[in-house]
Design a protein around this motif. Sequence first.
Motif, mmCIF file in Angstrom:
data_model
loop_
_atom_site.group_PDB
_atom_site.id
_atom_site.type_symbol
_atom_site.label_atom_id
_atom_site.label_comp_id
_atom_site.label_asym_id
_atom_site.label_seq_id
_atom_site.Cartn_x
_atom_site.Cartn_y
_atom_site.Cartn_z
ATOM 1 N N GLU A 1 -12.241 -33.069 -6.998
ATOM 2 C CA GLU A 1 -12.099 -31.626 -6.743
ATOM 3 C C GLU A 1 -10.641 -31.182 -6.640
ATOM 4 O O GLU A 1 -10.354 -30.024 -6.336
ATOM 5 C CB GLU A 1 -12.858 -31.250 -5.459
ATOM 6 C CG GLU A 1 -14.362 -31.366 -5.627
ATOM 7 C CD GLU A 1 -15.130 -31.067 -4.348
ATOM 8 O OE1 GLU A 1 -14.489 -30.659 -3.352
ATOM 9 O OE2 GLU A 1 -16.362 -31.239 -4.352
ATOM 10 N N GLY A 2 -9.710 -32.131 -6.840
ATOM 11 C CA GLY A 2 -8.295 -31.770 -6.855
ATOM 12 C C GLY A 2 -7.668 -31.561 -5.479
ATOM 13 O O GLY A 2 -6.553 -31.049 -5.372
ATOM 14 N N LEU A 3 -8.381 -31.959 -4.435
ATOM 15 C CA LEU A 3 -7.829 -31.810 -3.075
ATOM 16 C C LEU A 3 -6.869 -32.941 -2.738
ATOM 17 O O LEU A 3 -5.980 -32.803 -1.899
ATOM 18 C CB LEU A 3 -8.967 -31.766 -2.052
ATOM 19 C CG LEU A 3 -9.787 -30.472 -2.041
ATOM 20 C CD1 LEU A 3 -11.117 -30.672 -1.343
ATOM 21 C CD2 LEU A 3 -9.007 -29.348 -1.367
ATOM 22 N N VAL A 4 -7.099 -34.100 -3.384
ATOM 23 C CA VAL A 4 -6.219 -35.261 -3.222
ATOM 24 C C VAL A 4 -5.845 -35.708 -4.628
ATOM 25 O O VAL A 4 -6.680 -35.698 -5.544
ATOM 26 C CB VAL A 4 -6.934 -36.400 -2.444
ATOM 27 C CG1 VAL A 4 -6.092 -37.659 -2.425
ATOM 28 C CG2 VAL A 4 -7.249 -35.965 -1.014
ATOM 29 N N GLU A 5 -4.579 -36.099 -4.798
ATOM 30 C CA GLU A 5 -4.080 -36.371 -6.157
ATOM 31 C C GLU A 5 -4.748 -37.564 -6.831
ATOM 32 O O GLU A 5 -5.172 -37.501 -7.972
ATOM 33 C CB GLU A 5 -2.561 -36.580 -6.096
ATOM 34 C CG GLU A 5 -1.906 -36.335 -7.453
ATOM 35 C CD GLU A 5 -0.382 -36.492 -7.392
ATOM 36 O OE1 GLU A 5 0.188 -36.800 -8.442
ATOM 37 O OE2 GLU A 5 0.193 -36.319 -6.304
ATOM 38 N N ASN A 6 -4.845 -38.690 -6.110
ATOM 39 C CA ASN A 6 -5.370 -39.907 -6.720
ATOM 40 C C ASN A 6 -5.851 -40.878 -5.638
ATOM 41 O O ASN A 6 -5.867 -40.529 -4.459
ATOM 42 C CB ASN A 6 -4.281 -40.582 -7.584
ATOM 43 C CG ASN A 6 -2.978 -40.721 -6.804
ATOM 44 O OD1 ASN A 6 -2.970 -40.837 -5.577
ATOM 45 N ND2 ASN A 6 -1.856 -40.707 -7.511
ATOM 46 N N GLU A 7 -6.214 -42.098 -6.070
ATOM 47 C CA GLU A 7 -6.710 -43.093 -5.106
ATOM 48 C C GLU A 7 -5.678 -43.443 -4.042
ATOM 49 O O GLU A 7 -6.020 -43.699 -2.895
ATOM 50 C CB GLU A 7 -7.158 -44.371 -5.834
ATOM 51 C CG GLU A 7 -8.539 -44.251 -6.434
ATOM 52 C CD GLU A 7 -9.315 -45.562 -6.438
ATOM 53 O OE1 GLU A 7 -8.684 -46.629 -6.246
ATOM 54 O OE2 GLU A 7 -10.540 -45.515 -6.629
ATOM 55 N N GLU A 8 -4.415 -43.435 -4.447
ATOM 56 C CA GLU A 8 -3.359 -43.729 -3.473
ATOM 57 C C GLU A 8 -3.340 -42.652 -2.377
ATOM 58 O O GLU A 8 -3.107 -42.943 -1.205
ATOM 59 C CB GLU A 8 -1.999 -43.810 -4.183
ATOM 60 C CG GLU A 8 -0.860 -44.353 -3.344
ATOM 61 C CD GLU A 8 -1.106 -45.750 -2.736
ATOM 62 O OE1 GLU A 8 -0.454 -46.050 -1.734
ATOM 63 O OE2 GLU A 8 -1.946 -46.522 -3.256
ATOM 64 N N GLY A 9 -3.639 -41.430 -2.782
ATOM 65 C CA GLY A 9 -3.740 -40.328 -1.821
ATOM 66 C C GLY A 9 -4.860 -40.581 -0.813
ATOM 67 O O GLY A 9 -4.724 -40.277 0.378
ATOM 68 N N LEU A 10 -5.975 -41.167 -1.284
ATOM 69 C CA LEU A 10 -7.095 -41.506 -0.399
ATOM 70 C C LEU A 10 -6.690 -42.627 0.567
ATOM 71 O O LEU A 10 -7.043 -42.601 1.745
ATOM 72 C CB LEU A 10 -8.323 -41.947 -1.213
ATOM 73 C CG LEU A 10 -8.954 -40.902 -2.145
ATOM 74 C CD1 LEU A 10 -10.130 -41.500 -2.900
ATOM 75 C CD2 LEU A 10 -9.410 -39.666 -1.360
ATOM 76 N N ARG A 11 -5.926 -43.594 0.049
ATOM 77 C CA ARG A 11 -5.424 -44.678 0.926
ATOM 78 C C ARG A 11 -4.503 -44.106 1.995
ATOM 79 O O ARG A 11 -4.536 -44.530 3.143
ATOM 80 C CB ARG A 11 -4.668 -45.733 0.096
ATOM 81 C CG ARG A 11 -5.563 -46.578 -0.780
ATOM 82 C CD ARG A 11 -4.801 -47.733 -1.432
ATOM 83 N NE ARG A 11 -5.609 -48.310 -2.479
ATOM 84 C CZ ARG A 11 -5.501 -48.013 -3.782
ATOM 85 N NH1 ARG A 11 -4.557 -47.165 -4.184
ATOM 86 N NH2 ARG A 11 -6.292 -48.568 -4.675
ATOM 87 N N ASN A 12 -3.710 -43.118 1.586
ATOM 88 C CA ASN A 12 -2.770 -42.514 2.536
ATOM 89 C C ASN A 12 -3.476 -41.764 3.668
ATOM 90 O O ASN A 12 -2.961 -41.714 4.784
ATOM 91 C CB ASN A 12 -1.788 -41.590 1.814
ATOM 92 C CG ASN A 12 -0.727 -42.394 1.063
ATOM 93 O OD1 ASN A 12 -0.439 -43.538 1.430
ATOM 94 N ND2 ASN A 12 -0.173 -41.826 0.017
ATOM 95 N N ILE A 13 -4.640 -41.202 3.370
ATOM 96 C CA ILE A 13 -5.432 -40.559 4.431
ATOM 97 C C ILE A 13 -5.754 -41.606 5.494
ATOM 98 O O ILE A 13 -5.558 -41.391 6.690
ATOM 99 C CB ILE A 13 -6.742 -39.947 3.861
ATOM 100 C CG1 ILE A 13 -6.430 -38.739 2.981
ATOM 101 C CG2 ILE A 13 -7.707 -39.564 4.989
ATOM 102 C CD1 ILE A 13 -7.632 -38.194 2.213
ATOM 103 N N ASN A 14 -6.247 -42.773 5.040
ATOM 104 C CA ASN A 14 -6.598 -43.840 5.979
ATOM 105 C C ASN A 14 -5.375 -44.396 6.708
ATOM 106 O O ASN A 14 -5.430 -44.690 7.899
ATOM 107 C CB ASN A 14 -7.355 -44.953 5.256
ATOM 108 C CG ASN A 14 -8.801 -44.561 4.947
ATOM 109 O OD1 ASN A 14 -9.323 -43.603 5.522
ATOM 110 N ND2 ASN A 14 -9.449 -45.299 4.071
ATOM 111 N N ARG A 15 -4.275 -44.523 5.986
ATOM 112 C CA ARG A 15 -3.034 -45.004 6.628
ATOM 113 C C ARG A 15 -2.590 -44.038 7.731
ATOM 114 O O ARG A 15 -2.137 -44.452 8.793
ATOM 115 C CB ARG A 15 -1.917 -45.144 5.582
ATOM 116 C CG ARG A 15 -2.112 -46.328 4.638
ATOM 117 C CD ARG A 15 -0.896 -46.496 3.735
ATOM 118 N NE ARG A 15 -1.108 -47.560 2.759
ATOM 119 C CZ ARG A 15 -1.226 -47.347 1.437
ATOM 120 N NH1 ARG A 15 -1.152 -46.108 0.947
ATOM 121 N NH2 ARG A 15 -1.425 -48.363 0.614
ATOM 122 N N THR A 16 -2.719 -42.739 7.451
ATOM 123 C CA THR A 16 -2.335 -41.733 8.448
ATOM 124 C C THR A 16 -3.214 -41.834 9.682
ATOM 125 O O THR A 16 -2.736 -41.726 10.817
ATOM 126 C CB THR A 16 -2.415 -40.298 7.838
ATOM 127 O OG1 THR A 16 -1.588 -40.249 6.678
ATOM 128 C CG2 THR A 16 -1.970 -39.244 8.833
#
Length: 269
Positions: free
Chosen positions: A169-184
Motif C-alpha cells: 500500500e506504499g506506507l512502507v518503502e520495502n522489506e528493510e522498512g518493515l525490519r526497521n519498524i521491529n528494530r524501533t
Amino acid sequence: HLHTIMSDMDALITVKELIKTIKKWKHPAVAVTDHGVVQSFPLLQEIATNPVNNVKIIYGMEGYLFDEHIDESYHIVILAKNIVGLRNLYKLISISHLKYIYRSRPRIPRAVLNEYREGLLLGSACEAGELVRSMVQKNLPYEKLKEIASYYDYLEIQPLTNNQFLVREGLVENEEGLRNINRTIVKLGDELGKMTVATCDAHFLTPEDKIYREILMTGKGFKDAAFQPDLYLRTTDEMLEEFSYLGEERAREVVITNPNKINDMIEKV
C-alpha cells in the motif's frame, strides 16, 4: 498471540489441533487471544487440563482499545495473569459488548481498561495496535512513540509477512522498512525497560491452510484476500530464523527468553 475458530470469520485453528501441536512441540504454554471474545476458553480448559495433555493455557484476548474522545480503535493483547485478571477480563468483555459495541466491534475505553487492569498483562499487539499505527500511519515523532509504548507491559514484534501489505500500500518503502519498524520497537523496549516479545499472530496452524483464510476473507469482502500473509504457527527455529536480522543473541531473547519470562509471570489458571 493466537486466534482460534472463535475469532469470528478470521481464523482456522481448532482447540483440539492446537493442544495436540503444542504438546508435540513440547512448548511450556500457549496464549490464546481471540478477537473480543473468550468462547474458546471452556474447551481449552477441558482439553488442556486433561492429564493426557497437561498443557498450560495463557488465557487472553485481542481487544479493541479506544480513547472516548477519539472514535478510532486499536488492537491490544490482554493476558490474564491470575484468577483476578481472568475476572477482570470477563468484566471488560461484558462492558465492551453491552456499552461500547460499534460496527460489531466490542470496544474497550482506555479509562475502563485502567479501572480493571489488575491481574492483566497488556501487549502492544500487531500492526493494528496503537504503537505501530502511530509509527507508520501517523508518523509520530520518537518521543511520542515512547510515551505510547510506556502504556504497555510488553511490546510485540511480528514476522515480516504479517505487515507485507504496508509495502503493497506504499506506507512502507520495502522489506528493510518493515525490519526497521521491529528494530524501533526493540529500541523503545530497551529505553523503557520493557520486554519485547516476538509473536506469530497465528490464524492457522500450517502454511497450507492459508487458502482457507483467503476464502474466509473473500467472503467478508476483503479486496486483498488473495495476498494472504503466512499467519501460521511457527516453530522456535522458524521464529529464530525470522528474526535473525536482530543478531543471534537478540533473536533468542525476543523468541525464547522473553516469552518464557511472560509465561513465568502468569499463574496456571
